[in-house]
Design a protein around this motif. Structure first.
Motif, mmCIF file in Angstrom:
data_model
loop_
_atom_site.group_PDB
_atom_site.id
_atom_site.type_symbol
_atom_site.label_atom_id
_atom_site.label_comp_id
_atom_site.label_asym_id
_atom_site.label_seq_id
_atom_site.Cartn_x
_atom_site.Cartn_y
_atom_site.Cartn_z
ATOM 1 N N ARG A 151 35.749 40.516 44.893
ATOM 2 C CA ARG A 151 35.804 41.170 46.207
ATOM 3 C C ARG A 151 36.030 40.161 47.327
ATOM 4 O O ARG A 151 36.542 40.511 48.393
ATOM 5 C CB ARG A 151 34.503 41.931 46.465
ATOM 6 N N SER A 152 35.642 38.907 47.082
ATOM 7 C CA SER A 152 35.750 37.883 48.124
ATOM 8 C C SER A 152 37.117 37.206 48.153
ATOM 9 O O SER A 152 37.405 36.429 49.064
ATOM 10 C CB SER A 152 34.670 36.811 47.921
ATOM 11 N N VAL A 153 37.950 37.486 47.152
ATOM 12 C CA VAL A 153 39.267 36.832 47.093
ATOM 13 C C VAL A 153 40.112 37.273 48.288
ATOM 14 O O VAL A 153 40.292 38.468 48.513
ATOM 15 C CB VAL A 153 39.977 37.201 45.767
ATOM 16 N N LEU A 195 43.011 33.791 44.526
ATOM 17 C CA LEU A 195 42.987 34.375 43.189
ATOM 18 C C LEU A 195 43.268 33.341 42.100
ATOM 19 O O LEU A 195 42.602 33.330 41.058
ATOM 20 C CB LEU A 195 44.019 35.509 43.100
ATOM 21 N N GLN A 196 44.232 32.479 42.309
ATOM 22 C CA GLN A 196 44.555 31.480 41.302
ATOM 23 C C GLN A 196 43.383 30.526 41.081
ATOM 24 O O GLN A 196 43.053 30.189 39.943
ATOM 25 C CB GLN A 196 45.806 30.687 41.703
ATOM 26 N N LEU A 227 32.997 29.405 43.562
ATOM 27 C CA LEU A 227 34.369 29.837 43.830
ATOM 28 C C LEU A 227 34.471 30.947 44.868
ATOM 29 O O LEU A 227 35.567 31.382 45.192
ATOM 30 C CB LEU A 227 35.005 30.325 42.519
ATOM 31 N N LYS A 228 33.359 31.412 45.382
ATOM 32 C CA LYS A 228 33.364 32.547 46.315
ATOM 33 C C LYS A 228 34.259 32.252 47.526
ATOM 34 O O LYS A 228 34.166 31.197 48.151
ATOM 35 C CB LYS A 228 31.946 32.851 46.785
ATOM 36 N N LEU A 264 44.696 34.616 35.087
ATOM 37 C CA LEU A 264 45.415 34.882 36.328
ATOM 38 C C LEU A 264 46.382 36.052 36.151
ATOM 39 O O LEU A 264 46.483 36.926 37.014
ATOM 40 C CB LEU A 264 46.172 33.634 36.778
ATOM 41 N N GLY A 265 47.091 36.086 35.030
ATOM 42 C CA GLY A 265 48.026 37.166 34.774
ATOM 43 C C GLY A 265 47.332 38.521 34.746
ATOM 44 O O GLY A 265 47.841 39.499 35.300
#
Length: 229
Positions: free
Chosen positions: A160-162, A106-107, A101-102, A210-211
């Protein structure tokens, strides 16, 4: 109640006494260990932890008691190995998901981590519930600290990668996210495995993750600024 909890804590075997006598180094040995672990779960489910013995497990696994003792000196060591194995499966699933996922938004990160945890736990629901029942027999501080270190070490750089969020303290966010995943799934699975509850868990856990991440994100860069426009 306090005395009962104290006695339970005092009777827990020390981690040194729970280590296997040897680890499998050949394919045949690995197959034997897998058969022993599978048989242990089967005996737990059919007879309960109180009636589980190394002899019963050896018979179910199709190995001699002597072979059992080559790996596990007693029942507690065998049960501890089952708990450790389950925890390792969870950690491995999360590390693989974090790598996959990197750089995602965010979602996608929240949904992907929740899905990975659920998939690992629900691959064998019956076994997972049986393991929850025996985990309280042991002092898991060392195992849990190791798992926490590995998961925070993988999830923190992922956050950090988001590209669409920033975190003032990615380590704390990663820690709480792992705690949210683990605690929520355990509560639901220990209460039962009704399909409607599991379906709710599949739908709501990604939203909860997510929230939380949206709540602790300290900055959401504008699309134009993020692209350098």
């Amino acid at each position: 109640m306090i005395l009962q909890l104290w006695n339970s804590h005092m009777s827990r075997p020390s981690p040194e006494l729970l280590k296997p006598r040897k680890t499998p180094r050949q394919t045949r040995s690995a197959v034997t260990i897998e058969a022993i672990h599978t048989a242990t779960i089967q005996v737990l489910l059919s007879d309960g932890v109180g009636r589980l013995t190394t002899t019963r497990v050896a018979e179910r696994a199709g190995v001699s008691v002597g072979t059992m003792y080559q790996y596990y000196p007693h029942k507690q060591a065998l049960l501890f190995a089952i708990v450790e194995r389950q925890l390792d499966l969870i950690v491995t699933a999360m590390l693989e998901a974090a790598a996959r996922l990197k750089g995602r938004d965010l979602q996608s990160v929240a949904e992907g981590l929740a899905a990975a945890w659920l998939e690992a736990k629900m691959a064998d629901l019956v076994s997972s519930r049986a393991i929850y029942g025996i985990a309280t027999e042991f002092n898991l501080e060392e195992l849990m600290n190791r798992a926490k270190h590995l998961m925070v070490g993988a999830i923190s750089p992922l956050l950090r990668s988001v590209p669409d969020a920033r975190f003032a303290d990615p380590d704390s966010a990663a820690f709480m996210l792992a705690a949210l995943l683990g605690g929520t799934v355990r509560v639901v699975m220990e209460a039962g495995t009704a399909e409607e509850d599991l379906e709710r868990l599949r739908q709501e856990l990604p939203r909860a993750c997510l929230g939380y991440l949206q709540l602790v994100a300290c900055e959401t860069p504008a699309r134009g600024l993020a692209s350098g426009a």
